[in-house]
Design an enzyme around this catalytic site. Structure first.
Site, PDB file in Angstrom:
ATOM      1  N   CYS A  80      33.826  72.123 -11.258  1.00 51.80           N
ATOM      2  CA  CYS A  80      33.292  71.246 -10.213  1.00 51.80           C
ATOM      3  C   CYS A  80      33.436  71.897  -8.836  1.00 51.80           C
ATOM      4  CB  CYS A  80      34.006  69.901 -10.238  1.00 51.80           C
ATOM      5  SG  CYS A  80      33.328  68.747  -9.041  1.00 51.80           S
ATOM      6  N   CYS A 119      38.792  67.834  -4.723  1.00 60.62           N
ATOM      7  CA  CYS A 119      39.713  66.690  -4.871  1.00 60.62           C
ATOM      8  C   CYS A 119      41.106  67.213  -5.251  1.00 60.62           C
ATOM      9  CB  CYS A 119      39.201  65.731  -5.930  1.00 60.62           C
ATOM     10  SG  CYS A 119      37.477  65.276  -5.668  1.00 60.62           S
ATOM     11  N   CYS A 174      42.595  66.857  -8.872  1.00 62.48           N
ATOM     12  CA  CYS A 174      41.737  67.069 -10.040  1.00 62.48           C
ATOM     13  C   CYS A 174      41.802  68.474 -10.635  1.00 62.48           C
ATOM     14  CB  CYS A 174      40.296  66.749  -9.681  1.00 62.48           C
ATOM     15  SG  CYS A 174      39.236  66.881 -11.135  1.00 62.48           S
ATOM     16  N   CYS A 209      32.773  55.402 -21.371  1.00 61.72           N
ATOM     17  CA  CYS A 209      32.548  55.885 -20.014  1.00 61.72           C
ATOM     18  C   CYS A 209      32.370  57.397 -20.076  1.00 61.72           C
ATOM     19  CB  CYS A 209      33.735  55.515 -19.132  1.00 61.72           C
ATOM     20  SG  CYS A 209      33.517  56.093 -17.448  1.00 61.72           S
ATOM     21  N   CYS A 238      29.163  53.233 -19.401  1.00 55.46           N
ATOM     22  CA  CYS A 238      29.496  53.489 -18.006  1.00 55.46           C
ATOM     23  C   CYS A 238      29.332  54.996 -17.787  1.00 55.46           C
ATOM     24  CB  CYS A 238      30.937  53.056 -17.768  1.00 55.46           C
ATOM     25  SG  CYS A 238      31.553  53.453 -16.119  1.00 55.46           S
ATOM     26  N   CYS A 267      32.060  49.999 -10.956  1.00 56.42           N
ATOM     27  CA  CYS A 267      33.453  50.256 -11.318  1.00 56.42           C
ATOM     28  C   CYS A 267      34.004  51.186 -10.235  1.00 56.42           C
ATOM     29  CB  CYS A 267      33.496  50.928 -12.694  1.00 56.42           C
ATOM     30  SG  CYS A 267      35.143  51.486 -13.158  1.00 56.42           S
ATOM     31  N   ARG A 271      41.635  47.773 -14.599  1.00 62.88           N
ATOM     32  CA  ARG A 271      41.822  48.737 -15.702  1.00 62.88           C
ATOM     33  C   ARG A 271      43.054  49.598 -15.500  1.00 62.88           C
ATOM     34  NH1 ARG A 271      37.143  48.418 -18.650  1.00 62.88           N
ATOM     35  NH2 ARG A 271      35.535  47.341 -17.473  1.00 62.88           N
TER      36      ARG A 271
HETATM   37  S1  SF4 Z   1      37.412  64.307  -9.261  1.00 54.64           S
HETATM   38 FE1  SF4 Z   1      37.266  66.394 -10.112  1.00 54.64          FE
HETATM   39  S2  SF4 Z   1      35.345  66.384 -11.238  1.00 54.64           S
HETATM   40 FE2  SF4 Z   1      35.297  64.590  -9.857  1.00 54.64          FE
HETATM   41  S3  SF4 Z   1      34.310  65.333  -7.984  1.00 54.64           S
HETATM   42 FE3  SF4 Z   1      36.508  65.629  -7.687  1.00 54.64          FE
HETATM   43  S4  SF4 Z   1      36.887  67.756  -8.358  1.00 54.64           S
HETATM   44 FE4  SF4 Z   1      34.909  67.138  -9.176  1.00 54.64          FE
END
Ligand code: SF4
Length: 366
Positions: A57, A61, A64, A101, A133, A193, A265
């Site tokens: 990705c 974040c 993540c 999901c 979802c 959600c 949840r």
């Molecule tokens: S949570 Fe992870 S997968 Fe989702 S946008 Fe952020 S970096 Fe990307």
């Protein structure tokens, strides 16, 4: 009871903090009373989270392991095929799940063959009479409507935390992008959600701030996942201390009081919780768990362990479409909606978050 059980969109941070800090027995009593007014206290929905496209990705974040810029043990994969997704959904249904999901590690949805493949997945699962979802990143109104036409039941787009703390977690998009996507989902008949994560180094004010933002949405999200951070090695938040079960219970109870009709949840972080702890969360108003040994990429309790817990507590898995009726699926050949090939300008604030930069620099050394 101190707290009214009507839906309100004008909660203040101070009011929410006061609820969060209520003596626990009182908080539990208030939350449980509101819970049973709006929900069956002996029914909990079992949902299955399927990572249909893992890793790589472009976002940053801080929590993540799927962000390409950090070095984690995640094995990336291409978008799953429709038959593979169908097989997984059938397996989930057989083990008591009423909702699937599907998550893709994308910044935003792009019109094209991959999105068409996701639409086909939605059609396929809706035809299995399960709630579908998706969590695919930011999306436009037209894309939300195309998902709705395919039979999507819910779209997940977490606010993650408060608007203030958001800037300390993610620099590749802004809080208002999240709100805009939620708004786009609301322009279709797909339910929303949206929830967040606790244990990312935020203050209690941030937890309350997130609940202010969620509860002020009108309508409020039909579903609010509450996650406890799973600190994954290689991510900027790898060294965060785990949140205690008491914080989870308080957060669930507060969410229940602030958003009485919402499905709350219990999401990531359940492997760290005892059955007693989870039982208190159900008492406090949680009415869904995610099943399966993985939650996208982080560990999760085994399905058979969950079923044992249900038996022990006398809980019944919730049937699909008990809150909102099943959407109809329009086949691709009969679709009234065309891809518009839009290229929306989602924000990219690109401010510096030190711990994200450190984790990125470290990943280059591995
Ligand atoms: S949570 Fe992870 S997968 Fe989702 S946008 Fe952020 S970096 Fe990307």
């Amino acid at each position: 009871m101190k707290h009214m059980s009507e839906k309100r969109h004008n909660w203040t941070k101070t009011e929410i903090l006061k609820i969060y800090n209520t003596p626990l027995m009182e908080l539990l009593y208030d939350a449980a009373t509101i819970h049973r007014k709006h929900h069956d206290p002996n029914t909990v929905q079992v949902s299955t989270l399927l990572s249909i496209k893992t890793g790589g990705c472009p976002e940053d974040c801080g929590y993540c392991p799927q962000a390409a810029r950090y070095h984690t043990d995640i094995e990336g994969n291409d978008l799953m095929t429709v038959p593979h997704v169908k097989a997984q959904a059938l397996r989930a249904k057989a083990s008591g799940s009423s909702r699937v999901c599907m998550g893709a590690a994308w910044r935003n949805v792009k019109d094209g063959p991959e999105f068409d493949q996701v639409l086909e997945m939605v059609r396929t699962i809706n035809k299995l009479d399960m709630e579908v979802c998706c969590t695919l990143g930011m999306l436009t109104e037209n894309q939300a409507k195309r998902l709705a036409e395919a039979g999507l039941y819910a779209y997940n787009h977490n606010l993650d935390t408060s608007e203030d703390y958001y800037k300390d977690v993610i620099s590749t998009r802004a809080f208002e992008d999240r709100l805009e996507t939620i708004d786009n989902v609301r322009k279709s008949n797909v339910t929303v959600c949206s929830g967040g994560i606790i244990g990312m180094g935020e203050q209690l004010e941030d937890r309350a701030g997130m609940l202010v933002a969620l509860s002020s949405l009108n309508p409020q999200p039909e579903s609010v996942p509450i996650n406890a951070l799973v600190a994954v090695e290689g991510t900027p938040m790898e060294a965060m201390e785990p949140v205690s079960i008491w914080e989870m219970i308080r957060m669930v109870a507060t969410t229940r009081i602030v958003m009485p009709e919402t499905q709350v949840r219990l999401s990531a972080g359940r492997t760290e919780m005892s059955r007693e702890g989870q039982a208190m969360c159900f008492f406090a108003g949680a009415n869904s768990i995610f099943a399966g040994d993985k939650l996208l990429t982080t560990p999760n309790p085994d399905v058979s362990e969950d079923m044992e817990m249900f038996k022990l507590l006398g809980l019944n898995p919730q049937k699909p479409f008990t809150k909102v009726s099943q959407p109809k699926t329009v086949e691709a050949s009969e679709s009234q909606l065309q891809p518009l090939g839009e290229k929306p300008k989602w924000t990219r604030p690109a401010h510096t978050i030190e711990r994200n930069e450190d984790a990125k620099a470290k990943s280059r050394l591995v």
